[in-house]
Design an enzyme around this catalytic site. Structure first.
Site, PDB file in Angstrom:
ATOM      1  N   ASP A  43      -2.151   3.165  25.032  1.00  0.00           N
ATOM      2  CA  ASP A  43      -3.284   4.331  24.235  1.00  0.00           C
ATOM      3  C   ASP A  43      -4.323   4.594  25.243  1.00  0.00           C
ATOM      4  OD1 ASP A  43      -1.714   3.099  22.074  1.00  0.00           O
ATOM      5  OD2 ASP A  43      -2.959   2.754  20.634  1.00  0.00           O
ATOM      6  N   ALA A  44      -4.850   3.960  25.821  1.00  0.00           N
ATOM      7  CA  ALA A  44      -5.909   3.991  26.858  1.00  0.00           C
ATOM      8  C   ALA A  44      -5.664   5.620  27.707  1.00  0.00           C
ATOM      9  CB  ALA A  44      -6.746   3.453  27.948  1.00  0.00           C
ATOM     10  N   TYR A  97      -2.592   6.859  27.830  1.00  0.00           N
ATOM     11  CA  TYR A  97      -2.419   7.980  26.505  1.00  0.00           C
ATOM     12  C   TYR A  97      -3.637   9.104  26.515  1.00  0.00           C
ATOM     13  CZ  TYR A  97      -0.655  11.040  23.276  1.00  0.00           C
ATOM     14  OH  TYR A  97      -0.424  12.627  22.569  1.00  0.00           O
ATOM     15  N   SER A 133      20.931  19.456  -4.136  1.00  0.00           N
ATOM     16  CA  SER A 133      21.619  18.147  -4.623  1.00  0.00           C
ATOM     17  C   SER A 133      22.544  17.331  -3.934  1.00  0.00           C
ATOM     18  CB  SER A 133      20.570  18.604  -5.709  1.00  0.00           C
ATOM     19  OG  SER A 133      20.482  18.068  -6.912  1.00  0.00           O
ATOM     20  N   GLU A 162      24.777   6.449   4.704  1.00  0.00           N
ATOM     21  CA  GLU A 162      23.341   6.599   5.663  1.00  0.00           C
ATOM     22  C   GLU A 162      22.623   6.519   4.215  1.00  0.00           C
ATOM     23  OE1 GLU A 162      21.889  10.589   5.988  1.00  0.00           O
ATOM     24  OE2 GLU A 162      22.553  10.434   8.742  1.00  0.00           O
ATOM     25  N   LYS A 176      19.332   6.551   1.726  1.00  0.00           N
ATOM     26  CA  LYS A 176      18.184   7.409   1.102  1.00  0.00           C
ATOM     27  C   LYS A 176      17.537   7.429   0.801  1.00  0.00           C
ATOM     28  CE  LYS A 176      19.445  10.757  -2.917  1.00  0.00           C
ATOM     29  NZ  LYS A 176      17.848  10.459  -3.200  1.00  0.00           N
ATOM     30  N   ASP A 227      13.491   7.990  -0.492  1.00  0.00           N
ATOM     31  CA  ASP A 227      13.131   8.153  -1.054  1.00  0.00           C
ATOM     32  C   ASP A 227      11.816   9.082  -0.120  1.00  0.00           C
ATOM     33  OD1 ASP A 227      12.125   8.797  -3.750  1.00  0.00           O
ATOM     34  OD2 ASP A 227      11.533   6.204  -3.749  1.00  0.00           O
ATOM     35  N   ARG A 260      11.672  21.423  -0.318  1.00  0.00           N
ATOM     36  CA  ARG A 260      12.758  22.241  -0.865  1.00  0.00           C
ATOM     37  C   ARG A 260      12.407  22.817  -2.292  1.00  0.00           C
ATOM     38  NH1 ARG A 260      15.439  20.231  -5.396  1.00  0.00           N
ATOM     39  NH2 ARG A 260      18.325  20.688  -4.951  1.00  0.00           N
ATOM     40  N   GLU A 317      14.254  14.296   5.752  1.00  0.00           N
ATOM     41  CA  GLU A 317      12.876  13.323   4.497  1.00  0.00           C
ATOM     42  C   GLU A 317      11.436  12.852   5.197  1.00  0.00           C
ATOM     43  OE1 GLU A 317      14.265  13.916   1.703  1.00  0.00           O
ATOM     44  OE2 GLU A 317      13.148  12.427   0.028  1.00  0.00           O
ATOM     45  N   TYR A 341      18.282  14.288   8.634  1.00  0.00           N
ATOM     46  CA  TYR A 341      19.750  13.462   8.179  1.00  0.00           C
ATOM     47  C   TYR A 341      20.515  14.576   7.946  1.00  0.00           C
ATOM     48  CZ  TYR A 341      18.019  15.857   3.463  1.00  0.00           C
ATOM     49  OH  TYR A 341      17.370  16.316   2.341  1.00  0.00           O
ATOM     50  N   LYS A 352      28.990  10.887   3.102  1.00  0.00           N
ATOM     51  CA  LYS A 352      29.036  12.137   3.579  1.00  0.00           C
ATOM     52  C   LYS A 352      30.698  11.920   4.356  1.00  0.00           C
ATOM     53  CE  LYS A 352      24.727  13.708   4.229  1.00  0.00           C
ATOM     54  NZ  LYS A 352      23.356  13.533   5.456  1.00  0.00           N
ATOM     55  N   LYS A 405      23.426   5.494  -6.287  1.00  0.00           N
ATOM     56  CA  LYS A 405      22.040   5.340  -6.921  1.00  0.00           C
ATOM     57  C   LYS A 405      21.768   3.510  -6.656  1.00  0.00           C
ATOM     58  CE  LYS A 405      19.133   8.383  -7.427  1.00  0.00           C
ATOM     59  NZ  LYS A 405      18.029   8.792  -7.181  1.00  0.00           N
ATOM     60  N   CYS A 453     -13.335 -15.748 -25.048  1.00  0.00           N
ATOM     61  CA  CYS A 453     -11.402 -16.590 -25.506  1.00  0.00           C
ATOM     62  C   CYS A 453     -10.792 -16.010 -26.379  1.00  0.00           C
ATOM     63  CB  CYS A 453     -11.538 -17.591 -24.922  1.00  0.00           C
ATOM     64  SG  CYS A 453      -9.626 -18.682 -24.923  1.00  0.00           S
ATOM     65  N   CYS A 504      -9.877 -19.156 -28.280  1.00  0.00           N
ATOM     66  CA  CYS A 504     -10.782 -20.199 -29.391  1.00  0.00           C
ATOM     67  C   CYS A 504     -12.030 -19.258 -29.308  1.00  0.00           C
ATOM     68  CB  CYS A 504     -11.092 -21.510 -28.204  1.00  0.00           C
ATOM     69  SG  CYS A 504     -11.831 -21.213 -26.407  1.00  0.00           S
ATOM     70  N   CYS A 554     -12.056 -19.076 -19.285  1.00  0.00           N
ATOM     71  CA  CYS A 554     -12.263 -19.690 -20.560  1.00  0.00           C
ATOM     72  C   CYS A 554     -12.499 -20.911 -20.284  1.00  0.00           C
ATOM     73  CB  CYS A 554     -11.149 -19.665 -21.612  1.00  0.00           C
ATOM     74  SG  CYS A 554     -11.720 -21.031 -22.792  1.00  0.00           S
ATOM     75  N   CYS A 566      -9.788 -25.557 -24.924  1.00  0.00           N
ATOM     76  CA  CYS A 566      -9.141 -24.634 -25.855  1.00  0.00           C
ATOM     77  C   CYS A 566      -8.011 -24.939 -25.410  1.00  0.00           C
ATOM     78  CB  CYS A 566      -9.006 -23.262 -24.649  1.00  0.00           C
ATOM     79  SG  CYS A 566      -8.231 -22.208 -24.745  1.00  0.00           S
TER      80      CYS A 566
END
Ligand code: IVH
Length: 734
Positions: A42-43, A45, A91, A125, A127, A129, A148, A185, A237, A310, A334, A428, A431, A446, A451
């Protein structure tokens, strides 16, 4: 830096360096965010990034729209403009069962009679969400991003999408269309989502109900800096419009003839693709693949709500075309939804065995993840307040795998007028005792050990798998026993007799005798760790119970243990030690234990260290030796129950003689003929042996049952002694 600022035009070397940095940074962004395989730290970069940023600040002419420095956001819009898609974003029709797939295949066959379904290849593939998105590239550069929307017109969110690190701002590679619309997506991975919500909570902001809502909300921000701060990812996709440059001969170089080739090309161009996507040959293989995907949905790094199928050949896709709504060449399978909306009818408070009050949502029944849910946990008072869930609200209910259903959030747009914030009860509900909050804890309890709810839940737990595991004695029976006044405490279970059981309407003679047998078996088989677990002492689970039992050897010693002695037990800290002492100090618990003793439910085991004499309190009229011998009767009977050869130690024998396996290590593989694995392990431990987790040189005995695993071969290689259950029992008998 100053020298640069004074210059109006960059030198050729500076220009070249800026271009080089652009390309190098692009490469490292791709390695990190698309391939998940960084080549630099990271450094390193950051150093390259700041070098480019400084050059661009000194010479704004060097800054291009596709520069890696342009991903941080900045543009703030008044509204998101709308724009038409070149080609509509359709869709997908849904399949819910294998029969639906057969129908889909039958339609394919009707439309393409010349092709047999066994000869059709499908691209499969997950799907995702998330939020559907279209990215438009002209001459390889990202020029536009559209949501979309309604499929015809979407919202322009280019500046926001630019901030998503795994979206290429320039396409990689050589063979790139003039115009390329990439569809996919926008999602937030599960891990990133929990971190995001944690951060939101720390900053006192509202948490998101689920990754999809968080992704959608983040993409549709007017301030792209907010989008930049969200861990969004784009998974491609498919494609929309694709235009290739004409060659000199007037041909187009369109090399993509299948969905697979298209997706491979998108991968080469720098896009992230869905995990696990593949080609499958023939229609028959599709449903098994989808079912396997559904079974594995929880091991995906991001939420998926189905699978997409597909037809692989693009010429066939074109031939079949679209209905008004969806393609004829593709379909979505689904999964059972894991979230649903329903009405919160009431909030009830349930008491647990430790007296904790748990708010439970009473819901209008709704199907979630394939089962009907009418109750869900709301966790605790703080969670209700944080989510601001109110009776009457439409709420999102979630169920994931085996997890208890929970209320995620209210749907604020649907809140009825007059819905009031929920007030947690101050007393409670069973009781009427004023509830108390333990310092530093969210939960209310409680405090009344007598109780009725606490007693009831305590007995249920005592009989359950986590407790003595009394077979056939589920929560419903316990409730019935209590409701009919047959049982008030766990000890009363062992006083049940035929007459009492037969007084219950739903109990026949056979079930009654089975129940009594199960109770007797549980009593004689009870080991000290198991009984300790069954007592339901706060913070004392299986491991802690084992450690306490090994250290103290009996309930007498444990009852009298000082805080210091308790804290000396491995893994026992002041909190656990305090809970143990608290348990034994309560009169109701003391009475329960005395009841157990009188019922001869009083297992002991060899203590690890010699117990201080003062810590063992013999019963009135008995000496310590007698106390041990009576109790061993019970536990030894348990050990030898199958054989029926009882050996009762004489009064002179001390606890160490009850530890024939002291210092020996054991491991189990395969299923034993008569004992459950947990029972056999408990017996070994009770007899002073130790159960290991794997085969190693430290292992003394491998106990082998039916269908042993790879442990057997390993043990044989190391020359470790192998025992049958029978041989183990003989060893236990000493
Ligand atoms: S293909 C013409 N593939 O599901 C084909 N869609 O109901 C159109 N989605 O809003 C879509 N993962 O955003 C396709 N692997 C995938 C997908 C996928 C998620 C979404 C898509 C669309 C909806 C279709």
């Amino acid at each position: 830096m100053n020298t640069m600022e004074n210059q109006k035009e960059p030198t050729a070397a500076q220009k070249a360096r800026a271009q080089e940095l652009h390309t190098v940074l692009e490469h490292h962004i791709w390695r990190y965010h698309v391939l998940d395989s960084p080549e630099i730290t990271d450094a390193q970069y950051d150093a390259l990034f700041h070098e480019l940023k400084a050059l661009e600040e000194a010479f704004p002419g060097l800054r291009s729209a596709t520069s890696p420095t342009q991903r941080v956001g900045g543009a703030v819009l008044g509204e998101l403009p709308s724009m038409r898609h070149t080609l509509p974003m359709y869709s997908l029709d849904n399949l819910f069962a294998p029969a639906d797939w057969n129908e889909f295949v039958a339609r394919l066959q009707r439309l393409m009679p010349a092709v047999h379904p066994a000869a059709m290849d499908f691209w499969l593939e997950p799907k995702m969400d998330g939020l559907a998105m279209e990215l438009v590239y002209e001459q390889g550069q990202l020029v536009r991003a559209l949501t979309r929307g309604d499929g015809e017109t979407g919202e322009v969110v280019t500046e926001n999408i630019r901030t998503i690190r795994n979206v290429p701002l320039r396409l990689r590679g050589e063979n790139i269309p003039e115009i390329l619309e990439v569809r996919g997506e926008v999602i937030i991975a599960r891990q990133d989502f929990s971190r995001l919500n944690q951060r939101q909570e720390e900053e006192g902001k509202k948490t998101f109900a689920n990754p999809r809502n968080a992704a959608a909300g983040s993409v549709r921000q007017l301030d792209s800096r907010i989008t930049a701060s969200r861990p969004l990812r784009f998974i491609a996709y498919g494609v929309g419009q694709v235009e290739w440059q004409e060659t000199l001969e007037g041909n187009v170089a369109d090399p993509w003839d299948t969905q697979e080739a298209t997706m491979q090309a998108l991968g080469t161009a720098g896009f992230s693709l869905a995990e696990g996507a593949t080609v499958c040959h023939g229609a028959e293989a599709v449903v098994p693949w989808l079912q396997a995907l559904e079974a594995q949905r929880h091991s995906m790094p991001y939420d998926i709500d189905g699978g997409v199928v597909k037809l692989n050949r693009l010429d066939w896709q074109e031939e079949l075309g679209f209905t008004a709504r969806a393609p004829r060449f593709a379909v979505a399978w689904k999964f059972a939804a894991e979230q649903a909306q329903t009405t919160l009818l009431d909030i009830q408070v349930q008491l647990g065995r430790t007296g904790v009050l748990t708010p439970v949502a009473v819901l209008e029944p709704v199907e979630v993840g394939g089962v009907t849910v009418d109750r869900a946990t709301l966790h605790n008072e703080d969670q209700i307040a944080a989510k601001d869930v109110r009776v009457g609200d439409t709420v999102i209910v979630q169920r994931a795998g085996d997890v208890i259903p929970e209320v995620v959030a209210p749907v604020l747009e649907k809140r009825p007028q007059g819905a009031v914030p929920y007030r947690f009860p101050s007393h409670c509900p069973e009781c009427g005792t004023a509830v108390r909050q333990v310092a530093g804890e969210v939960a209310w309890r409680c405090p009344n050990a007598g109780c009725p709810a606490v007693l009831r839940e305590g007995v249920k737990y005592f009989a359950s798998k986590g407790g003595l595991d009394i077979s056939g004695l589920g929560a419903r029976w316990v409730e019935l026993f209590i409701a009919n006044g047959l049982v008030r405490t766990a000890a009363d279970l062992f006083r049940l007799d035929m007459k009492a059981l037969l007084s219950l309407e739903r109990m026949g003679e056979k079930s009654a005798s089975n129940m009594l047998e199960a109770l007797e078996a549980a009593r004689v088989k009870a080991t000290l760790p198991r009984l300790l677990c069954a007592l339901g002492i706060r913070h004392v689970g299986e491991q802690t119970a084992k450690a306490l039992a090994r250290q103290f050897g009996s309930l007498d010693a444990l009852q009298n243990a000082t805080l210091g002695a308790l804290c000396a037990v491995p893994d026992v800290g002041p909190e656990v030690a305090g809970a143990v002492q608290d348990y034994f100090s309560q009169p109701a618990n003391k009475a329960l234990l005395e009841d157990f003793r009188s019922l001869d439910l009083w297992p002991v085991m060899a203590a690890k260290k010699p117990r201080p004499v003062a810590a063992v309190r013999p019963q009135a009229g008995q000496n310590a030796g007698q106390a041990i011998s009576t109790t061993q009767q019970g536990s030894l009977f348990g050990l030898l129950g199958a054989q029926g050869t009882q050996q009762i130690p004489t009064e002179q024998e001390d606890a160490s003689e009850a530890a024939p396996l002291e210092g020996k290590t054991f491991l189990f593989t395969g299923s034993l003929p008569t004992l459950k694995r947990s029972e056999a392990e408990a017996m070994v431990e009770e007899a002073g042996g130790e159960v290991l987790g794997s085969v190693s040189k430290k292992l003394d005995f491998l106990v082998v049952g039916e269908a042993p695993g790879s442990k057997l071969a390993k043990a044989e290689k190391l020359g470790i002694a192998v025992l049958s259950e029978e041989a183990l029992l003989a060893l236990l008998r000493g």
